[in-house]
Scaffold this motif. Sequence first.
Motif, short mmCIF file in Angstrom:
data_model
loop_
_atom_site.label_atom_id
_atom_site.label_comp_id
_atom_site.label_asym_id
_atom_site.label_seq_id
_atom_site.Cartn_x
_atom_site.Cartn_y
_atom_site.Cartn_z
N ARG A 198 -12.59 33.79 75.80
CA ARG A 198 -11.98 32.54 76.30
C ARG A 198 -11.42 31.68 75.18
NH1 ARG A 198 -16.75 32.48 79.56
NH2 ARG A 198 -17.69 30.97 78.11
N SER A 199 -11.79 31.98 73.93
CA SER A 199 -11.31 31.19 72.81
C SER A 199 -9.79 31.28 72.74
CB SER A 199 -11.94 31.70 71.51
OG SER A 199 -11.60 30.90 70.42
N PRO A 200 -9.11 30.17 72.54
CA PRO A 200 -7.66 30.14 72.75
C PRO A 200 -6.82 30.98 71.80
CG PRO A 200 -8.45 28.05 71.83
CD PRO A 200 -9.65 28.83 72.23
N GLU A 201 -7.34 31.34 70.62
CA GLU A 201 -6.50 32.06 69.65
C GLU A 201 -7.03 33.44 69.27
OE1 GLU A 201 -4.90 29.72 66.41
OE2 GLU A 201 -5.58 27.89 67.40
N ILE A 202 -8.03 33.93 70.01
CA ILE A 202 -8.63 35.21 69.63
C ILE A 202 -7.63 36.35 69.83
CG2 ILE A 202 -9.63 35.81 71.89
CD1 ILE A 202 -11.48 36.11 68.53
N LYS A 203 -7.56 37.23 68.85
CA LYS A 203 -6.67 38.39 68.92
C LYS A 203 -7.43 39.70 68.98
CE LYS A 203 -2.79 36.21 66.50
NZ LYS A 203 -1.90 36.25 67.69
N ALA A 204 -8.61 39.75 68.39
CA ALA A 204 -9.38 41.00 68.40
C ALA A 204 -10.85 40.71 68.18
CB ALA A 204 -8.87 41.94 67.31
N ILE A 205 -11.69 41.54 68.82
CA ILE A 205 -13.14 41.48 68.66
C ILE A 205 -13.60 42.85 68.20
CG2 ILE A 205 -15.34 41.14 69.83
CD1 ILE A 205 -13.87 39.32 71.83
N TYR A 206 -14.37 42.89 67.10
CA TYR A 206 -14.88 44.13 66.54
C TYR A 206 -16.40 44.16 66.66
CZ TYR A 206 -10.27 44.88 64.46
OH TYR A 206 -8.92 45.08 64.27
N GLN A 207 -16.95 45.36 66.79
CA GLN A 207 -18.40 45.54 66.88
C GLN A 207 -18.84 46.66 65.94
OE1 GLN A 207 -18.18 44.84 71.71
NE2 GLN A 207 -19.61 46.38 70.95
N LEU A 208 -19.96 46.46 65.24
CA LEU A 208 -20.54 47.55 64.47
C LEU A 208 -21.10 48.63 65.40
CD1 LEU A 208 -22.30 45.84 61.43
CD2 LEU A 208 -20.38 47.43 61.37
N HIS A 209 -21.59 48.22 66.56
CA HIS A 209 -22.15 49.16 67.53
C HIS A 209 -21.66 48.84 68.94
CE1 HIS A 209 -25.28 51.44 65.31
NE2 HIS A 209 -25.21 50.40 64.49
N ARG A 210 -21.52 49.87 69.73
CA ARG A 210 -21.37 49.65 71.17
C ARG A 210 -22.70 49.14 71.69
NH1 ARG A 210 -22.00 52.76 75.96
NH2 ARG A 210 -22.59 54.61 74.76
N ASN A 211 -22.67 48.12 72.52
CA ASN A 211 -23.87 47.60 73.15
C ASN A 211 -24.25 48.54 74.29
OD1 ASN A 211 -25.88 46.22 74.47
ND2 ASN A 211 -24.77 44.29 74.63
N LEU A 212 -25.34 49.28 74.10
CA LEU A 212 -25.74 50.29 75.07
C LEU A 212 -26.38 49.69 76.32
CD1 LEU A 212 -27.30 52.92 72.62
CD2 LEU A 212 -24.97 52.85 73.55
#
Length: 348
Positions: A281-295
């Motif tokens: 929902r953050s107005p300027e976010i372009k990408a979200i990265y994760q070290l792990h998939r949340n199982l």
Amino acid sequence: MTCRWPLVALAVLALSPLAAAAEKPRGLDIYFIDTEGGAATLIVTPAGESVLIDCGNPGPRDADRIHKAAAELAGLKAIDHLAITHWHTDHYGSAEKLSTLIPIHNFYDRGIPDKLEDDPKNFPTLIQAWKVASKGKSKTLRPGDEIPLKQTTGAPTVKLLCLCAASEVLPNKPGAPENLVARDHKPQPEDKSDNAKSLGFLLSYGGFRFLDLGDLTWNIEYKLVHPSDKIGLVDVYQTTHHGLDISNNPVVINTVRPRVAVFNNGPEKGCMPAVTAALRRSPEIKAIYQLHRNLKVGSQENTDPDYIANADEKCQGEGIKLSVAADGKSYTVTVGSQGKPKTYETRK
């Protein structure tokens, strides 16, 4: 007759692609090292100076992974600065082991308490190991302190500022405007754990800005943006507390407005749906990265699979690397050893 071949050879070498690459100015690198739900963030400046923020869990696994990232990926012969955000095992547990693998020159923390109510079993042993590693010479950081970093001629200024420590934050600047976003804050019960005492850092390199608040929790996060904003806009946000929802107060996310977020989560720790939703929902976010998939959740509550370093329970210890261009005007994120780099523009 004098042989001129060596001079010619040198001239050819100077014009070669290898020589050109060697002369190319270096930027700033950030390595998000997989400690499977702990924390270890390695910063390497244009001068080749290194800062490690936190060092993962006790035992050889995390120390070995950090050493590999430092020595093999970053080409370091030592860690110049090690800063521990707080005294939970997943943030400082490997300090002594790591110090046997690679020299560590300077140590920083929030201050060493006589005891830790959060972890009375492990604290006496691990804090003694910290004192051994640091030779009893760790420096206590306070809000407003900087970890001193070497500057590179012709390059943007690099700065690592301590924003918070021991539940205190930077003071409000006289005349600073009220942060209206903070009016949406909904207080949570007081957190008496060591998380609330975490060190938090703002790294800047020219216009590029990176935020790492350790495991700071909700109500102290609020103090950083109320009544005025002490952080400012950021490019990259390491989700606080591995992405748990007792941290990552939306008033902070909506104040700093990151372009890129990185979860230093584990397969069953952190990266909680409420935090992912707040970032989306953050107005300027372009990408979200994760070290792990949340199982623990479905695919819709994880990020794009291409942005996840470790996709299943059989963890390969893959990390995420962020490289800021030498001029500080862009940065590239690469997931794991086989990921396709993606480049973003730094804020104007």
